[in-house]
Design a protein around this motif. Sequence first.
Motif, short mmCIF file in Angstrom:
data_model
loop_
_atom_site.label_atom_id
_atom_site.label_comp_id
_atom_site.label_asym_id
_atom_site.label_seq_id
_atom_site.Cartn_x
_atom_site.Cartn_y
_atom_site.Cartn_z
N ASN A 82 88.00 128.14 -20.91
CA ASN A 82 88.69 127.57 -19.75
C ASN A 82 90.19 127.46 -19.99
O ASN A 82 90.98 127.42 -19.05
CB ASN A 82 88.14 126.18 -19.44
CG ASN A 82 86.83 126.24 -18.65
OD1 ASN A 82 86.63 127.13 -17.82
ND2 ASN A 82 85.94 125.28 -18.88
N HIS A 83 90.56 127.42 -21.27
CA HIS A 83 91.94 127.03 -21.60
C HIS A 83 92.16 127.41 -23.06
O HIS A 83 91.28 127.22 -23.89
CB HIS A 83 92.00 125.53 -21.34
CG HIS A 83 93.17 124.77 -21.81
ND1 HIS A 83 94.45 125.23 -21.77
CD2 HIS A 83 93.25 123.49 -22.30
CE1 HIS A 83 95.26 124.29 -22.21
NE2 HIS A 83 94.57 123.24 -22.55
N MET A 84 93.34 127.95 -23.36
CA MET A 84 93.57 128.47 -24.71
C MET A 84 94.25 127.49 -25.66
O MET A 84 94.62 127.85 -26.76
CB MET A 84 94.38 129.77 -24.64
CG MET A 84 93.54 131.01 -24.52
SD MET A 84 92.33 131.20 -25.88
CE MET A 84 93.42 131.52 -27.26
N GLU A 85 94.46 126.24 -25.24
CA GLU A 85 95.09 125.32 -26.18
C GLU A 85 94.18 125.16 -27.41
O GLU A 85 92.96 125.09 -27.28
CB GLU A 85 95.31 123.95 -25.52
CG GLU A 85 96.17 123.06 -26.41
CD GLU A 85 96.68 121.80 -25.73
OE1 GLU A 85 96.26 121.53 -24.60
OE2 GLU A 85 97.50 121.11 -26.37
N PRO A 86 94.79 125.14 -28.59
CA PRO A 86 93.97 125.17 -29.80
C PRO A 86 92.97 124.03 -29.99
O PRO A 86 92.06 124.15 -30.80
CB PRO A 86 95.01 125.17 -30.93
CG PRO A 86 96.20 125.83 -30.31
CD PRO A 86 96.21 125.35 -28.88
N ASP A 87 93.11 122.93 -29.24
CA ASP A 87 92.07 121.89 -29.38
C ASP A 87 90.72 122.40 -28.87
O ASP A 87 89.67 121.86 -29.21
CB ASP A 87 92.45 120.54 -28.72
CG ASP A 87 92.84 120.64 -27.27
OD1 ASP A 87 93.25 121.73 -26.82
OD2 ASP A 87 92.75 119.62 -26.56
N HIS A 88 90.74 123.46 -28.04
CA HIS A 88 89.48 124.04 -27.56
C HIS A 88 89.26 125.49 -28.00
O HIS A 88 88.19 126.03 -27.77
CB HIS A 88 89.43 123.97 -26.03
CG HIS A 88 89.73 122.60 -25.52
ND1 HIS A 88 88.88 121.54 -25.72
CD2 HIS A 88 90.81 122.11 -24.86
CE1 HIS A 88 89.44 120.45 -25.20
NE2 HIS A 88 90.60 120.77 -24.68
N ILE A 149 96.81 123.03 -15.37
CA ILE A 149 96.09 121.77 -15.66
C ILE A 149 95.25 122.00 -16.92
O ILE A 149 94.04 122.07 -16.84
CB ILE A 149 95.12 121.34 -14.52
CG1 ILE A 149 95.65 121.65 -13.13
CG2 ILE A 149 94.77 119.88 -14.66
CD1 ILE A 149 94.62 121.35 -12.02
N HIS A 150 95.81 122.38 -17.99
CA HIS A 150 97.09 121.90 -18.43
C HIS A 150 98.03 123.04 -18.83
O HIS A 150 99.25 122.94 -18.66
CB HIS A 150 96.74 120.92 -19.57
CG HIS A 150 97.58 120.72 -20.71
ND1 HIS A 150 97.20 120.88 -22.00
CD2 HIS A 150 98.87 120.33 -20.74
CE1 HIS A 150 98.18 120.58 -22.80
NE2 HIS A 150 99.20 120.25 -22.08
N TRP A 151 97.53 124.15 -19.36
CA TRP A 151 98.36 125.30 -19.69
C TRP A 151 98.35 126.27 -18.50
O TRP A 151 97.49 126.14 -17.61
CB TRP A 151 97.82 125.99 -20.96
CG TRP A 151 98.25 125.37 -22.26
CD1 TRP A 151 98.71 124.11 -22.47
CD2 TRP A 151 98.27 126.01 -23.55
NE1 TRP A 151 99.00 123.91 -23.80
CE2 TRP A 151 98.75 125.06 -24.49
CE3 TRP A 151 97.92 127.27 -24.03
CZ2 TRP A 151 98.89 125.36 -25.86
CZ3 TRP A 151 98.06 127.56 -25.39
CH2 TRP A 151 98.55 126.61 -26.28
N CYS A 168 87.51 121.23 -18.05
CA CYS A 168 88.55 121.44 -19.06
C CYS A 168 89.32 120.13 -19.25
O CYS A 168 88.72 119.07 -19.28
CB CYS A 168 89.42 122.60 -18.65
SG CYS A 168 90.45 123.21 -19.98
N ASP A 169 90.65 120.18 -19.33
CA ASP A 169 91.41 118.96 -19.63
C ASP A 169 91.45 117.97 -18.46
O ASP A 169 91.73 116.78 -18.66
CB ASP A 169 92.85 119.31 -20.03
CG ASP A 169 92.94 119.74 -21.49
OD1 ASP A 169 91.97 119.56 -22.23
OD2 ASP A 169 94.00 120.27 -21.88
N ALA A 170 91.21 118.47 -17.26
CA ALA A 170 91.25 117.56 -16.10
C ALA A 170 90.13 116.54 -16.21
O ALA A 170 89.05 116.85 -16.72
CB ALA A 170 91.10 118.34 -14.81
FE LIG Z 1 95.10 121.14 -23.02
#
Ligand SMILES: [Fe+2]
Length: 408
Positions: A82-88, A149-151, A168-170
Motif C-alpha cells: 500500500n505504501h513504500m515507507e520502510p516501516d511497512h 496519505i502518507h507518501w 495503510c497509515d490512514a
Molecule cells: Fe507512512
Amino acid sequence: MKVQKVVDDIYRLAVNIEDENYLFEGIWPIPNGISINSYLIKGEKNVLIDLTQDIMDFPKAIAEQMEDASLTVEDIDIIVVNHMEPDHSGWLREFCKKNSKGVIYCTKKAIPLLQAFGDVPPERAIAITDGMTLEIGDYELQFFDTPNIHWPETMMTYEKKRGILFACDAFGSYGKVEDDTIFDDQLSQEKHQFFEKEALRYYANIVATFSPFVLKGLTKLSGLDIKVICPSHGIIWRDNPGVIIDHYKRYAEYSKGPAEREVTLVCSSMYGNTKSMMNLVVETLKKRQIPVHVYQVPGDDIGYILASAWKSAGLIFGMPTYEYKVFPPMSHVIEELLVKKVTNKKVFRYGSYGWVGGAQRDFQSKIEKSGWDLLSFYEWQGAPTEEDKENMVKALDSYCDELIKFTE
Ligand SMILES: [Fe+2]
Ligand SMILES: Cc1cc2nc3c(=O)[nH]c(=O)nc-3n(C[C@H](O)[C@H](O)[C@H](O)COP(=O)(O)O)c2cc1C
Ligand SMILES: [Fe+2]
C-alpha cells in the motif's frame, strides 16, 4: 504478539515497537510504543497486505505469526504494497529473495521505489489502476489511489465482500496494541481515550502536512460501505469504524480553521524575565474559560507541542530576544510548526529584551506566510514592571475576545 483472526481467513500479523528510547521516523518520541500491522488473507491465493520494518526481530516475528496461520513466506502469492515507507516495506528486500513467486500489487509511482528501497525489479510488480478489482476465490480486493496519505505513492485496499478497508497509515495511531485488545469493541473507555490522544499525536506528527489529501481521500472513500478498518498502526475498528473516520476528518479540518477553542502556550526564557509572565498568561486565559496547554522549550518535545498546536485555535509564544532574533529553541518550534502546515491560528507573542530587541521583527518575518493571524504582541525591557503586567493582561484580554469570536 500473536496472529489474530480478523474475520474468516483474514488475519492480522503485528509487532510493537516497545523501546522507549526509539524515535519513530527518527524524530518522534513514542514512549507508549506503536504497532506495525500486516494483514494476511489465506485462500485460493495467499495475500500479504503490507510487510513490516526490518528492525529488531520484526521480520522473524511476522514470519512466525504466518507460520501459526499455517503459511510460510514461500506460500505468499500476492504481496500488496500500500505504501513504500520502510516501516511497512523494510522487509521487502529479504522477503522477495526468499519468495520468488509473489506478485506485487502497488501503484505505478511505487514501482521505482520497490527497486530503490528493496532492490525489487519492476517485473515483479503490477501497477494498479484506481478502483481496479482483483478476485481471489471468495475474496474481492479493490485498490484505490490515495496519494499523500502518507507518501505520494500511497494506495488503500478494500475487500469488497466483507467491507474491510486496509487503510495503510490512514486511521492509524501511536500506542502499542495488546493481544487481548486489538479491536475497538475490546477497549475500555480509558483505553479508547488513550488511543484517541495517540491518534491525534500520530496525525499531527505524521499526516498533518497532507491534510488536504486526507480530505480528498475521505471523500473518495465515502461511497464505500466500510464495516471494518484495518490500519497499518493501531487497533482494528470493527464495531464502529465511524469513530476513527470522524476523528481523522476533524483533524484534517483543523487545517482549515478554526480548530478547538484552546490555546497552546509555548514558553522559553534564558534568565526568567519572559518566564515570569507565564502564570499570568495561564490565569488570564483561565478566567476567560479558555483551556491552555503549556509547553516549555528547550525541554518539551516538538512532537507533543505539534499535536497540541494542531488542535488549538490559538497559539501563544513567549520568547526573549537572542542576538537580534527569536530565541533559537523557539525558532526550531516555529520552523517545525510551519513544516507541518499548522495554519489558520490566532497568535499572540510576548517577551523580554535587553538592548534594542529584535525577536518581534524576526518572529513576524518568520511567520509571514504561515496563515497565522498575529493579533498582538507585548514586549518589555528587562524584568517586567507592574505596568507591564497590566498591559499584558489588557492585550491578552483582547486576544481572548478575538479567539472566542473566531471559534464561535
Ligand atoms: Fe507512512
Ligand atoms: C546570548 C544573549 C543574546 C542576547 N541578544 C539580545 C539581542 O540581540 N537584543 C536584545 O535586545 N537583547 C538581547 N539579549 C538580552 C535579553 O533579551 C534580555 O536579557 C532578556 O531580558 C532575556 O529574557 P529572559 O530573562 O526571558 O531570558 C541577549 C541576551 C543573551 C544572554
Ligand atoms: Fe506507517
